[in-house]
Design a protein around this motif. Sequence first.
Motif, mmCIF file in Angstrom:
data_model
loop_
_atom_site.group_PDB
_atom_site.id
_atom_site.type_symbol
_atom_site.label_atom_id
_atom_site.label_comp_id
_atom_site.label_asym_id
_atom_site.label_seq_id
_atom_site.Cartn_x
_atom_site.Cartn_y
_atom_site.Cartn_z
ATOM 1 N N ALA A 19 -6.119 -6.223 4.546
ATOM 2 C CA ALA A 19 -7.525 -5.693 5.096
ATOM 3 C C ALA A 19 -8.696 -6.538 4.774
ATOM 4 O O ALA A 19 -9.643 -6.722 5.328
ATOM 5 N N PRO A 38 -19.476 -6.269 11.317
ATOM 6 C CA PRO A 38 -18.850 -5.900 12.584
ATOM 7 C C PRO A 38 -17.840 -4.783 12.469
ATOM 8 O O PRO A 38 -17.276 -4.871 11.323
ATOM 9 N N GLY A 40 -14.193 -2.836 12.049
ATOM 10 C CA GLY A 40 -13.117 -3.418 11.855
ATOM 11 C C GLY A 40 -12.869 -4.547 10.767
ATOM 12 O O GLY A 40 -11.852 -5.118 10.429
ATOM 13 N N GLY A 42 -13.659 -3.949 7.524
ATOM 14 C CA GLY A 42 -12.973 -3.665 6.296
ATOM 15 C C GLY A 42 -13.996 -3.131 5.431
ATOM 16 O O GLY A 42 -13.915 -2.601 4.145
ATOM 17 N N ILE A 57 -3.780 6.762 1.217
ATOM 18 C CA ILE A 57 -2.920 6.470 2.422
ATOM 19 C C ILE A 57 -1.723 5.947 1.994
ATOM 20 O O ILE A 57 -1.573 4.984 1.150
ATOM 21 N N HIS A 206 -24.467 0.590 10.328
ATOM 22 C CA HIS A 206 -24.435 -0.228 11.344
ATOM 23 C C HIS A 206 -25.833 -0.525 11.946
ATOM 24 O O HIS A 206 -26.025 -1.280 13.030
HETATM 25 N N1 LIG Z 1 -5.039 3.706 7.562
HETATM 26 C C1 LIG Z 1 -4.952 2.525 8.023
HETATM 27 N N2 LIG Z 1 -3.827 1.884 8.167
HETATM 28 C C2 LIG Z 1 -3.575 0.685 8.461
HETATM 29 N N3 LIG Z 1 -4.642 0.091 8.918
HETATM 30 C C3 LIG Z 1 -5.749 0.486 8.749
HETATM 31 C C4 LIG Z 1 -6.099 1.890 8.488
HETATM 32 N N4 LIG Z 1 -7.275 1.951 8.395
HETATM 33 C C5 LIG Z 1 -7.862 0.835 8.724
HETATM 34 N N5 LIG Z 1 -7.019 0.038 8.943
HETATM 35 C C6 LIG Z 1 -7.282 -1.642 9.584
HETATM 36 O O1 LIG Z 1 -7.924 -2.158 8.270
HETATM 37 C C7 LIG Z 1 -9.142 -2.906 9.008
HETATM 38 C C8 LIG Z 1 -10.337 -2.584 8.510
HETATM 39 O O2 LIG Z 1 -10.706 -1.307 8.922
HETATM 40 P P1 LIG Z 1 -11.929 -0.314 8.320
HETATM 41 O O3 LIG Z 1 -11.986 1.043 8.898
HETATM 42 O O4 LIG Z 1 -12.115 -0.588 6.891
HETATM 43 O O5 LIG Z 1 -13.364 -1.296 8.947
HETATM 44 P P2 LIG Z 1 -14.805 -0.769 9.077
HETATM 45 O O6 LIG Z 1 -15.377 -2.122 8.682
HETATM 46 O O7 LIG Z 1 -14.959 0.405 8.302
HETATM 47 O O8 LIG Z 1 -15.162 -0.498 10.461
HETATM 48 P P3 LIG Z 1 -15.922 0.382 11.290
HETATM 49 O O9 LIG Z 1 -17.475 -0.245 11.186
HETATM 50 O O10 LIG Z 1 -15.489 0.464 12.922
HETATM 51 O O11 LIG Z 1 -15.929 1.889 10.929
HETATM 52 C C9 LIG Z 1 -9.008 -2.809 10.524
HETATM 53 O O12 LIG Z 1 -8.447 -3.823 11.051
HETATM 54 C C10 LIG Z 1 -8.122 -1.445 10.627
HETATM 55 O O13 LIG Z 1 -7.362 -1.738 11.737
#
Ligand SMILES: Nc1ncnc2c1ncn2[C@@H]1O[C@H](COP(=O)(O)OP(=O)(O)OP(=O)(O)O)[C@@H](O)[C@H]1O
Lengths: 259, 354
Positions: A19, A38, A40, A42, A57, A206
């Motif tokens: 990720a 953006p 997703g 990470g 997790i 954001h």
């Molecule tokens: N528990 C999980 N199991 C598997 N994949 C995950 C899990 N949580 C997040 N992901 C994946 O890891 C990637 C990063 O997710 P993350 O939640 O860190 O994004 P983010 O930058 O915080 O997004 P947002 O701004 O929408 O909160 C994504 O592709 C997501 O699908």
Amino acid sequence: MSKRIEITDLNVYYGSFRAVEDVTMTIAPKSVTAFIGPSGCGKSTFLRTLNRMHEVIPGARVEGEVLLDGENLYGPGVDPVRVRRQVGMVFQRPNPFPTMSIKENVLAGINLNNRRMPSSAKDELAEHALRGANLWEEVKNRMNLPGSGLSGGQQQRLCIARAIAMEPEVLLMDEPCSALDPISTLAIEDLMNELKEKYTIVIVTHNMQQAARVSDVTAFFNIAGTGAPGRLIESGPTDKIFSAPDVKATEDYISGRFG
Amino acid sequence: MTTISQALAPGQLTSGRLPRATIPVFLVAASLLGFALAVLFAGGNLALAALLAYLLYLIAIEVAARIVEGSRQAADRRASNLIVGAFALALIPLGSVTWSAISKGMARFDVDYFTMSMRNVVGPGGGALHAITGTLFVTGAAAAISVPIGLLAAIYLAEYGAGKRLAKAITFFVDVMTGVPSIVAGLFAYALMTLIIGPNNGFGLSGSVALSVLMIPVVVRSSEELLRLVPNELREASYALGVPKWLTITRVVLPTAVSGIISGVILAIARVIGETAPLLVAAGFTASMNNNLFANPMMTLPVYVYDSYQHPGVDVQVYLDRAWAGALTLILIVMLLNLIGRLIARRFAPKTGH
Ligand SMILES: Nc1ncnc2c1ncn2[C@@H]1O[C@H](COP(=O)(O)OP(=O)(O)OP(=O)(O)O)[C@@H](O)[C@H]1O
Ligand SMILES: [Mg+2]
């Protein structure tokens, strides 16, 4: 009190899915660092590796080093519980304890860890934390009612109060204001300004204006496409990132141009 | 503009509605007609009359609703009527059992029944005190054995077991245990106790062990489900405050799930409290009081009912009356348990609202 975080070559996995890829950065003490990027890409995932919440997790793991004032969080023999007592966290979604009253929620860190404290000191601490989260005036007359009876934004401020009541060295906040009105948002931003006198603060947001207003350093994350890992594109003083970033993608994202 | 004015045109949002009186009128008419048909063609069979009335009512409402209200409302009415019908059908045996137990059990529902055992009683009189205390002792001990074991197993499965071999094995064997016939549980307990203390005529704890074999899988399954229902966000909130896992489980997860877990335990108790066969084998049979779980046979209510019914004395009715009173007592005990369970569950339920 406040601590420096140094991250070297950090890769974060969910099972076999990478990720976050190869992040190296330093988070300065007594400052606010903002993660933008953006959905997703990470940001939450990376943030959760800074207090070892990631490993909660199933199947999730981390490669690389995170040094908290020189001590590796992922070194052998490190107790994640001790890490989390120093590095507090506010989650993207409010999660008050449904079995506890408002007051018990604020003092959850003290009570659940069976830490002894005279009840007058507890009352003071609860009031201090709730004032810090700009919630005191709204709940002072119903401290013994359930925390889940609050509105969504109030619940989020309750969770912030719960985190600062623990007086952590580092406070990680994942979009703490995404459910809040502008007044409470300003109050939380003021709180961050006040807290950074003593603590290290990392926020995910954001809201570009918020990043510009409160943060000293901004880090921009991005993904190349779906399924690709998130990467740290660049980080630096907020003024510089917002006025003259080194990378074009950063400028595009901040100014709202994509593609 | 045209679309807006069309949407606002009168009659777009309203549709025909059956008058309120339709339902009672149709109900009465269908009942009368059904009864008349049953009298004419089946000699007044009441069950047939009810069935006919129900079918006539279904058809009448269907037709009326289609004509007046349209097909969507007709489908809605059909589904509701079918559901109500199924509900009524399910209630019939329940009501019938309750009614038989009350009407036939009242004959001996007297002071003697709750203050005397059957010691030296041959004809009328006597009571079931020894069986009531026995049931409370045996079931209480069974709960005392099963709840800790079952709850700890459930905690292991839900909180520690994810993906582990041992957890899969436990889940498998718990599922197998759920299907163990109760008589086998009784024989198991009897054999186990014979191995430990030698030949015996059954005693209370042996019965408790037999009931535990039946109860543990129910407790494990229901508790595990409830622990899994606790949102992970609460665990994470607790971990993020630097709370260790075991404190998170005992102070956050269990309190959140406790009201459901209590209901599950009560259901498990209700499930085993009426078991007869394993207790006949493991706890034995006696006409006297016995308040010692560890020695000598102990009477229980199901065994008492079975014995009064199966081995009546000269005056059969006396024994039958005692059997029905025993059945009524058992039902009341289960009801009381449910009530207590609800009270406790409400006391602990996660607080919501103001
Ligand atoms: N528990 C999980 N199991 C598997 N994949 C995950 C899990 N949580 C997040 N992901 C994946 O890891 C990637 C990063 O997710 P993350 O939640 O860190 O994004 P983010 O930058 O915080 O997004 P947002 O701004 O929408 O909160 C994504 O592709 C997501 O699908
Ligand atoms: Mg996120």
